[in-house]
Write a protein that holds these residues in place. Structure first.
Motif, PDB file in Angstrom:
ATOM      1  N   GLU A 285       0.760  -1.219  -0.067  1.00 55.44           N
ATOM      2  CA  GLU A 285      -0.170   0.090   0.018  1.00 55.44           C
ATOM      3  C   GLU A 285       0.677   1.081  -0.031  1.00 55.44           C
ATOM      4  O   GLU A 285       2.066   1.089   0.435  1.00 55.44           O
ATOM      5  N   ASP A 334      -3.859   4.913  -0.868  1.00 52.40           N
ATOM      6  CA  ASP A 334      -4.376   5.593  -2.080  1.00 52.40           C
ATOM      7  C   ASP A 334      -4.081   4.702  -3.120  1.00 52.40           C
ATOM      8  O   ASP A 334      -5.025   4.784  -4.179  1.00 52.40           O
ATOM      9  N   ALA A 335      -3.237   3.696  -2.903  1.00 52.58           N
ATOM     10  CA  ALA A 335      -3.284   2.751  -4.069  1.00 52.58           C
ATOM     11  C   ALA A 335      -2.681   1.438  -3.446  1.00 52.58           C
ATOM     12  O   ALA A 335      -1.885   1.582  -2.335  1.00 52.58           O
ATOM     13  N   ARG A 336      -2.961   0.203  -3.981  1.00 56.66           N
ATOM     14  CA  ARG A 336      -2.619  -0.872  -3.526  1.00 56.66           C
ATOM     15  C   ARG A 336      -2.398  -1.820  -4.451  1.00 56.66           C
ATOM     16  O   ARG A 336      -2.905  -1.931  -5.715  1.00 56.66           O
ATOM     17  N   TYR A 337      -1.472  -2.674  -4.144  1.00 60.74           N
ATOM     18  CA  TYR A 337      -1.026  -3.909  -5.013  1.00 60.74           C
ATOM     19  C   TYR A 337      -0.872  -5.148  -4.375  1.00 60.74           C
ATOM     20  O   TYR A 337      -0.411  -5.353  -3.465  1.00 60.74           O
TER      21      TYR A 337
END
Length: 358
Positions: A285, A334-337
């Motif tokens: 994250e 704000d973003a996840r992988y």
């Protein structure tokens, strides 16, 4: 640039003793009223920063942590032709710039040259020591008072040591050269109840096979197995600042960390158990939000039920906790992988790219 990068990992280890307590048994922790196996953050960080995987990414931008730099300096000065007393005096002067010398001084085994606490020497500091050694050999150990004062200014604020930038260092007598760690590492714990078991073993004496027992040695090792949850929080902004705002080195540092965290196991008793594992699941994250661990997902120990396996249940518990926290507090990233070996979803190269472009 996102300030924080968080990594949540699930890694399964077969029977092993990766991190021992003072009795030689695997470390444990009581979590959610259930005993868990534990791997300390110190053990994990040591394995990562000394691994070939980490070095491959960051090259020679690594420090050396030791009490024995004075011994090394003494040996090099003696090899360069300086008299033993002169070499010893200079070695002491150099060593004590990084910490107090040991109080129990014993010349016969050179412990008088050791410092009390481990000091982390940056590449710049090691180069400065090497340059001073060369000068002393050339000048046969003779420097003026002013030259000596200047030469012994060996400490510097580390800007090239990736491991120091990540995990910090403390010099009690010279706090102006301390560095705050940019990477926080939790102790890894099993997501389920776990017991430490005993492995009774015997060894045969190859040259004494007349005995009916056949045992030349008997012993006992503690071991345990489990699925571990590990959490890391990386202050991206602090890491970049620690590395002198070098974007390239910061990216290589993050790449080395991700590769090591996902692929490198602690080295404890690997010859006996060969318990090398890679992460089965990684949630990465990034964002500016206040970081948080997802360890609470496992306060209730995971217990396989029916056809559903331990890893699947752990992933479900972790992702449910993540969604619930987002629902209550707002999006925590704000973003996840996502990387999941079982599915399979994601890959290491994309994970590295996600983290390094934070």
């Amino acid at each position: 640039m996102s300030r924080f990068i968080q990594l949540h990992l699930l890694t399964s280890y077969p029977p092993s003793n990766l991190n021992r307590d003072d009795t030689g048994r695997p470390k444990t922790a009581l979590v959610g009223d259930a005993n868990r196996l534990r791997i300390s953050s110190q053990s994990l960080k040591r394995a990562w920063r000394t691994s070939e995987v980490f070095e491959a990414a960051v090259g020679n931008n690594l420090g050396t942590r030791t009490k024995q730099m004075g011994k090394q300096v003494y040996e090099k000065l003696c090899a360069g032709g300086l008299p033993e007393k002169v070499a010893r005096d200079w070695a002491k002067e150099i060593a004590k710039q990084f910490g107090k010398l040991k109080s129990d001084k014993k010349v016969e085994n050179n412990t008088d040259l050791e410092i009390e606490q481990l000091a982390h020497f940056s590449p710049d500091e090691q180069e400065a020591i090497a340059a001073l050694i060369a000068t002393l050999i050339e000048r046969k150990g003779s420097l003026t008072e002013e030259e000596t004062k200047t030469a012994l200014q060996l400490l510097s604020y580390p800007r090239r040591a990736v491991d120091i930038a990540m995990f910090g260092r403390m010099l009690a007598d010279n706090p102006q050269f301390n560095m705050e760690a940019a990477v926080q590492v939790a102790h890894a714990i099993t997501v389920h109840r776990a017991a430490v078991e005993d492995d009774f073993f015997s060894a045969v004496d190859d040259l004494n096979q007349s005995s009916n027992t056949g045992a030349g040695h008997i012993g006992e090792h503690g071991y345990g197995a489990g699925l571990f949850y590990l959490y890391l929080c990386i202050d991206h902004a602090l890491l970049k600042s620690n590395l002198g705002d070098d974007d390239g080195l910061t990216a290589r540092a993050l790449e080395g960390l991700v590769c090591a965290v996902t692929q490198v196991s602690p080295t404890g008793m690997q010859n006996s158990f060969a318990s090398r594992s890679r992460a089965s699941y990684v949630l990465a994250e990034k964002g500016d939000q206040q970081p948080r661990s997802l360890a609470q997902a496992f306060l209730k120990p995971i217990k396989p039920w029916g056809e559903e396996g331990m890893l699947d249940m752990a992933v479900k518990a972790l992702e449910t906790r993540n969604q619930n926290i987002d629902a209550v507090y707002g999006a925590c990233a704000d973003a996840r992988y996502l990387l999941n070996v079982e599915t399979p979803v994601g890959n290491l190269a994309e994970l590295v790219q996600f983290v390094t472009t934070a």
